[in-house]
Scaffold this motif. Structure first.
Motif, PDB file in Angstrom:
ATOM      1  N   LEU A 493       0.835  -1.201   0.000  1.00  0.00           N
ATOM      2  CA  LEU A 493       0.000   0.000   0.000  1.00  0.00           C
ATOM      3  C   LEU A 493       0.870   1.251   0.000  1.00  0.00           C
ATOM      4  O   LEU A 493       0.581   2.233  -0.692  1.00  0.00           O
ATOM      5  N   MET A 494       1.938   1.190   0.780  1.00  0.00           N
ATOM      6  CA  MET A 494       2.868   2.317   0.865  1.00  0.00           C
ATOM      7  C   MET A 494       3.498   2.607  -0.501  1.00  0.00           C
ATOM      8  O   MET A 494       3.614   3.770  -0.925  1.00  0.00           O
ATOM      9  N   LEU A 495       3.862   1.549  -1.220  1.00  0.00           N
ATOM     10  CA  LEU A 495       4.440   1.736  -2.555  1.00  0.00           C
ATOM     11  C   LEU A 495       3.418   2.356  -3.500  1.00  0.00           C
ATOM     12  O   LEU A 495       3.755   3.248  -4.300  1.00  0.00           O
ATOM     13  N   GLY A 496       2.164   1.910  -3.420  1.00  0.00           N
ATOM     14  CA  GLY A 496       1.129   2.491  -4.276  1.00  0.00           C
ATOM     15  C   GLY A 496       0.952   3.975  -4.026  1.00  0.00           C
ATOM     16  O   GLY A 496       0.832   4.770  -4.973  1.00  0.00           O
ATOM     17  N   GLU A 497       0.949   4.371  -2.748  1.00  0.00           N
ATOM     18  CA  GLU A 497       0.822   5.794  -2.404  1.00  0.00           C
ATOM     19  C   GLU A 497       2.035   6.577  -2.904  1.00  0.00           C
ATOM     20  O   GLU A 497       1.905   7.690  -3.437  1.00  0.00           O
ATOM     21  N   ALA A 498       3.233   6.010  -2.719  1.00  0.00           N
ATOM     22  CA  ALA A 498       4.455   6.709  -3.135  1.00  0.00           C
ATOM     23  C   ALA A 498       4.525   6.838  -4.655  1.00  0.00           C
ATOM     24  O   ALA A 498       4.924   7.885  -5.188  1.00  0.00           O
ATOM     25  N   ASP A 499       4.130   5.780  -5.377  1.00  0.00           N
ATOM     26  CA  ASP A 499       4.125   5.839  -6.847  1.00  0.00           C
ATOM     27  C   ASP A 499       3.163   6.915  -7.342  1.00  0.00           C
ATOM     28  O   ASP A 499       3.477   7.680  -8.268  1.00  0.00           O
ATOM     29  N   LEU A 501       2.151   9.587  -5.757  1.00  0.00           N
ATOM     30  CA  LEU A 501       2.670  10.918  -5.441  1.00  0.00           C
ATOM     31  C   LEU A 501       3.814  11.292  -6.372  1.00  0.00           C
ATOM     32  O   LEU A 501       3.879  12.420  -6.887  1.00  0.00           O
ATOM     33  N   ALA A 502       4.729  10.350  -6.613  1.00  0.00           N
ATOM     34  CA  ALA A 502       5.878  10.635  -7.479  1.00  0.00           C
ATOM     35  C   ALA A 502       5.434  10.928  -8.911  1.00  0.00           C
ATOM     36  O   ALA A 502       6.089  11.689  -9.634  1.00  0.00           O
ATOM     37  N   ALA A 503       4.308  10.344  -9.331  1.00  0.00           N
ATOM     38  CA  ALA A 503       3.821  10.557 -10.699  1.00  0.00           C
ATOM     39  C   ALA A 503       3.314  11.977 -10.915  1.00  0.00           C
ATOM     40  O   ALA A 503       3.320  12.479 -12.043  1.00  0.00           O
ATOM     41  N   ARG A 504       2.881  12.649  -9.843  1.00  0.00           N
ATOM     42  CA  ARG A 504       2.325  13.988 -10.021  1.00  0.00           C
ATOM     43  C   ARG A 504       3.191  15.084  -9.420  1.00  0.00           C
ATOM     44  O   ARG A 504       2.923  16.267  -9.625  1.00  0.00           O
ATOM     45  N   ASP A 505       4.239  14.690  -8.656  1.00  0.00           N
ATOM     46  CA  ASP A 505       5.043  15.688  -7.946  1.00  0.00           C
ATOM     47  C   ASP A 505       6.508  15.287  -8.041  1.00  0.00           C
ATOM     48  O   ASP A 505       6.864  14.138  -7.768  1.00  0.00           O
ATOM     49  N   VAL A 506       7.365  16.219  -8.415  1.00  0.00           N
ATOM     50  CA  VAL A 506       8.793  15.927  -8.565  1.00  0.00           C
ATOM     51  C   VAL A 506       9.526  15.995  -7.223  1.00  0.00           C
ATOM     52  O   VAL A 506      10.745  15.865  -7.181  1.00  0.00           O
ATOM     53  N   ASP A 507       8.821  16.170  -6.150  1.00  0.00           N
ATOM     54  CA  ASP A 507       9.419  16.247  -4.812  1.00  0.00           C
ATOM     55  C   ASP A 507      10.257  14.995  -4.551  1.00  0.00           C
ATOM     56  O   ASP A 507       9.776  13.863  -4.687  1.00  0.00           O
ATOM     57  N   THR A 508      11.535  15.177  -4.206  1.00  0.00           N
ATOM     58  CA  THR A 508      12.418  14.029  -3.976  1.00  0.00           C
ATOM     59  C   THR A 508      11.952  13.175  -2.805  1.00  0.00           C
ATOM     60  O   THR A 508      12.306  11.996  -2.719  1.00  0.00           O
ATOM     61  N   ARG A 509      11.148  13.746  -1.909  1.00  0.00           N
ATOM     62  CA  ARG A 509      10.654  12.956  -0.791  1.00  0.00           C
ATOM     63  C   ARG A 509       9.732  11.842  -1.271  1.00  0.00           C
ATOM     64  O   ARG A 509       9.684  10.760  -0.664  1.00  0.00           O
ATOM     65  N   ALA A 510       9.007  12.089  -2.351  1.00  0.00           N
ATOM     66  CA  ALA A 510       8.148  11.044  -2.910  1.00  0.00           C
ATOM     67  C   ALA A 510       8.998   9.904  -3.473  1.00  0.00           C
ATOM     68  O   ALA A 510       8.687   8.719  -3.301  1.00  0.00           O
ATOM     69  N   VAL A 511      10.087  10.269  -4.160  1.00  0.00           N
ATOM     70  CA  VAL A 511      10.993   9.256  -4.711  1.00  0.00           C
ATOM     71  C   VAL A 511      11.661   8.481  -3.574  1.00  0.00           C
ATOM     72  O   VAL A 511      11.797   7.248  -3.629  1.00  0.00           O
ATOM     73  N   HIS A 512      12.060   9.193  -2.533  1.00  0.00           N
ATOM     74  CA  HIS A 512      12.660   8.549  -1.371  1.00  0.00           C
ATOM     75  C   HIS A 512      11.664   7.575  -0.738  1.00  0.00           C
ATOM     76  O   HIS A 512      12.039   6.477  -0.295  1.00  0.00           O
ATOM     77  N   ALA A 513      10.400   7.950  -0.714  1.00  0.00           N
ATOM     78  CA  ALA A 513       9.365   7.071  -0.164  1.00  0.00           C
ATOM     79  C   ALA A 513       9.221   5.799  -1.000  1.00  0.00           C
ATOM     80  O   ALA A 513       8.946   4.721  -0.463  1.00  0.00           O
ATOM     81  N   GLN A 514       9.414   5.923  -2.319  1.00  0.00           N
ATOM     82  CA  GLN A 514       9.372   4.721  -3.159  1.00  0.00           C
ATOM     83  C   GLN A 514      10.477   3.737  -2.752  1.00  0.00           C
ATOM     84  O   GLN A 514      10.254   2.526  -2.668  1.00  0.00           O
ATOM     85  N   ALA A 515      11.671   4.269  -2.498  1.00  0.00           N
ATOM     86  CA  ALA A 515      12.781   3.415  -2.065  1.00  0.00           C
ATOM     87  C   ALA A 515      12.447   2.742  -0.737  1.00  0.00           C
ATOM     88  O   ALA A 515      12.696   1.544  -0.551  1.00  0.00           O
ATOM     89  N   ALA A 516      11.882   3.513   0.189  1.00  0.00           N
ATOM     90  CA  ALA A 516      11.528   2.953   1.494  1.00  0.00           C
ATOM     91  C   ALA A 516      10.490   1.846   1.348  1.00  0.00           C
ATOM     92  O   ALA A 516      10.538   0.828   2.055  1.00  0.00           O
ATOM     93  N   ALA A 517       9.550   2.016   0.429  1.00  0.00           N
ATOM     94  CA  ALA A 517       8.512   1.011   0.233  1.00  0.00           C
ATOM     95  C   ALA A 517       9.094  -0.278  -0.350  1.00  0.00           C
ATOM     96  O   ALA A 517       8.761  -1.383   0.097  1.00  0.00           O
ATOM     97  N   HIS A 518       9.957  -0.157  -1.350  1.00  0.00           N
ATOM     98  CA  HIS A 518      10.594  -1.354  -1.917  1.00  0.00           C
ATOM     99  C   HIS A 518      11.407  -2.078  -0.851  1.00  0.00           C
ATOM    100  O   HIS A 518      11.418  -3.314  -0.788  1.00  0.00           O
ATOM    101  N   ARG A 519      12.090  -1.314  -0.025  1.00  0.00           N
ATOM    102  CA  ARG A 519      12.872  -1.920   1.042  1.00  0.00           C
ATOM    103  C   ARG A 519      11.969  -2.653   2.030  1.00  0.00           C
ATOM    104  O   ARG A 519      12.273  -3.773   2.451  1.00  0.00           O
ATOM    105  N   ALA A 520      10.845  -2.052   2.396  1.00  0.00           N
ATOM    106  CA  ALA A 520       9.913  -2.685   3.330  1.00  0.00           C
ATOM    107  C   ALA A 520       9.324  -3.962   2.735  1.00  0.00           C
ATOM    108  O   ALA A 520       9.154  -4.969   3.433  1.00  0.00           O
TER     109      ALA A 520
END
Length: 692
Positions: A493-499, A501-520
């Motif tokens: 679910l976390m990866l879905g939310e991060a994906d 967000l990253a699709a509509r916002d270039v904020d690096t925090r969204a990309v960082h969240a994608q990494a955290a989700a893959h790691r989890a």
């Protein structure tokens, strides 16, 4: 066509020793009719006359299959147990070939955890016999009747039995009767798995399914896999895994898993929740959902037993919690409000003399320091004793305050987020205290509050990030409390939310969240499956994202640290899959990062050195592992002395001493190894002692 031979009657037992039937009944069981026709057992005099190469000393036991005698092999002066097929059964169709088959199977298993067969033959009188290793001790069933084993004995015993059973599975042998009565405990070596009388090769198992009469049970009902009882599938190594799961549950809890049973950690508070998913997977009704063989079970079980890895996971979660700057401000504001005292008076005095902005900044700085004290210094002092009540009390008052403020505000998004902050920190504290159900409810409520705030402004990046953070909080808690399947669902679910967000916002925090989700996702897959290529792929995705972020900001220590921690996770995943070169490669990368950023005397370096030692030991490089284990133990001892009673540090000392001893043993340096084994026992005694 061979007959189905099952459902034996009971037999006598020797008091205070190995159950003789556990040795006696090594062989495919005769039917009740055959048992009746078996006739009287061999006398001691008859056995001595027909076995002149042995000094037959005493009868160990007798039953429907024949007799077992304790003896000494004259030429080698070796203690043995000799099993002789009952003369009356020698003519029973199929029994003599089965007896020979059993002795050959056991002789083929050259493993220290399997009862060894030394010789098989036929006496001049035509009696079949074989001589096997004499195990001087008792069986596990007898031991369990006196109460469950201490955890420090139970965990290695289960792993050793699984290792012995894996040796059989590697040769295509299915045991079909794994149970405590067939595990023999010895004072001078590992437990021995015996009684291969029901054992079959894969081909024989398929034939047995075709020939066995409906309604016939092969094995012991309490430990037999469902397919052994229903005959719905041919038995396989997965059938033995089910029996091994029952045995593991009983050893860990002192109970059999009957009906709608609880996970082991709920029946025995000393059992870490990480064991639950391993044992419960072994007990799946569908053979396809279990571990394929005992080797896979053993790897997953040892993965769960890796206390340093478990501690590292908890430490990692704690470090991340310490960077919740927004929560620091919110929680400490209420801590000051509800606790009063000199800090509040000083803050009020400054407010009268300074501007509102300066006063707020000063208060935030003071509050941040106080929360850091609550979650680090105070927590480290109280955690070994389990006394976190003081923190819980303060946070309960904080939760009451913000819950009231949330209601009084008309449940605005801003008030919802402040309440969520407090609930998460309270969840952190009571989770450490072992109140996992209550903590999970707090994380869930915090997530719902963050989702409500996000839904009020769907395009708000900050609120979207808060939902992702709340999912991450609950994921980490569920991982730490052993709810790995639920953690995996949260991570996805976390990866879905991060994906999104990253699709509509270039904020690096969204990309960082994608990494955290893959790691989890990788963490959860690794624990559920005991190490998989899929988990490694998730770690690879997380590392690729972090490398991209680090390329844009090369000096970012957070990205660099997370990359290194992913190498640690990759190394553990490779270990679980038996990829020891890959394990060493990843642990070396983690070690080099730690060496660059931390002192050689730091606790972080102790863990990095320990993992290097493990990888080198797995590769058979015992000599190379010594300096790493030595450094790891030296630092761990120093840290433990500075914080007496700290369970996490004592766990680390125990593991360092144990594996350093193993390396010395592998090199034949017995004296050094014995000193370390003594130290390990001392530390384990401290770990087992009740808290003050």
């Amino acid at each position: 066509m061979s007959r189905s031979l099952s459902q034996i009657p009971g037999g006598d037992s020797l008091p205070g020793g190995v159950d003789p039937l556990a040795l006696l009944q090594v062989g495919l069981r005769p039917s009740a009719a055959a048992y009746v026709e078996a006739g009287p057992p061999l006398s001691l005099e008859e056995a001595r006359a027909m076995l002149p190469a042995y000094e037959v000393q005493r009868l160990i036991g007798q039953g429907g299959m024949g007799s077992v005698f304790a003896a000494v092999q004259r030429d080698l002066q070796r203690r043995v147990a000799i099993k002789v097929l009952s003369p009356a059964l020698a003519e029973t169709p199929g029994l003599s070939p089965r007896f020979r088959h059993e002795s050959r199977l056991m002789a083929s298993l050259k493993h220290p955890g399997v009862v060894q067969v030394y010789e098989a033959g036929e006496t001049a009188e035509g009696h079949l016999y074989y001589a096997m290793e004499f195990v001087d001790g008792e069986d596990l069933a007898s031991r369990l009747r006196r109460g469950k084993l201490p955890l420090e004995e139970a965990v290695p015993l289960i792993a050793q039995v699984a290792d012995a059973l894996h040796a059989a599975h590697q040769l295509g042998i299915v045991h079909r009767d794994v149970k405590p009565a067939n595990v023999f405990l010895s004072a001078d070596g590992p437990p021995r798995l015996g009684d291969f009388g029901l054992a079959l090769t894969a081909e024989q198992a398929a034939e047995a399914l075709r020939l066995t009469r409906p309604g016939t049970t092969v094995g012991t009902t309490e430990y037999a896999a469902p397919e052994q009882l229903s005959r719905a599938h041919a038995v396989s190594p997965a059938s033995d895994v089910f029996s091994l799961g029952v045995l593991a549950y009983e050893v860990l809890t002192g109970e059999l898993p009957r009906g709608n049973f609880d996970p082991p950690s709920l029946r025995n508070p000393e059992v870490d929740a990480s064991f639950d998913s391993v044992v419960l997977r072994a007990l799946q009704t569908d053979p396809a959902r279990r571990y394929a063989d005992a080797g896979k079970f053993r790897e997953a079980f040892l993965h769960a037993a890796d206390r340093p890895r478990q501690q590292a996971l908890r430490d990692q979660a704690l470090r991340r919690k310490m960077v919740r700057r927004a929560r620091v401000v919110a929680v400490l504001a209420v801590v000051s409000l509800v606790t009063g005292g000199s800090a509040v008076l000083a803050w009020k005095a400054r407010r009268e003399a300074e501007t509102r902005r300066a006063a707020a900044e000063a208060a935030e700085q003071h509050m941040a320091g106080l929360l850091q004290f609550l979650l680090t210094d105070l927590r480290q002092r109280l955690e070994p004793t389990g006394n976190l009540g003081a923190m819980d009390s303060v946070l309960e008052k904080a939760a009451e305050h913000f819950r009231r403020a949330y209601d009084e505000s008309g449940r605005t998004p801003e008030a919802a987020l402040k309440l969520a902050d407090v609930l998460v920190v309270k969840g952190d504290v009571i989770g450490v205290r072992g109140m996992n159900t209550e903590a999970d409810a707090l994380y869930t409520e915090a997530l719902e509050l963050c989702e409500a705030a996000r839904d009020a402004a769907p395009q708000d990046t900050e609120r979207a990030l808060r939902v992702i953070a709340a999912l991450r909080d609950r994921t980490e808690h569920r991982m730490a409390s052993g709810r790995h399947a639920e953690a995996l669902a949260d991570a996805r679910l976390m990866l879905g939310e991060a994906d999104a967000l990253a699709a509509r916002d270039v904020d690096t925090r969204a990309v960082h969240a994608q990494a955290a989700a893959h790691r989890a996702i990788g963490h959860a897959l690794g624990y559920i499956e005991g190490g998989t290529p899929e988990a490694g792929e998730e770690y690879d995705r997380a590392q690729a994202i972090l490398r991209g972020l680090l390329g844009k900001t090369p000096n970012d220590v957070i990205y660099a640290g997370e990359l290194a921690e992913l190498d640690m996770s990759q190394g553990s995943n490779a270990e679980a899959q038996g990829d020891y070169p890959g394990m060493l490669r990843h642990f070396t990368a983690f070690h080099d990062h730690v060496l660059k950023h931390y002192s050689r005397d730091s606790n972080m370096y102790s863990h990095a050195a320990f993992r290097m030692g493990v990888a080198l030991q797995k590769l058979g490089r015992a000599e190379d592992s010594l300096p790493y284990f030595t450094d790891a133990l030296r630092i761990a001892e120093h840290e433990a002395a500075a914080m007496p009673g700290h369970k996490g540090l004592l766990n680390h000392v125990s593991w360092c001493a144990r594996l350093l001893a193993q390396s010395y043993e592998n090199l034949g340096r017995r004296e050094e190894a014995e000193a370390l084994r003594t130290r390990e026992a001392e530390v384990n005694a401290l770990l087992s002692a009740p808290g003050k």
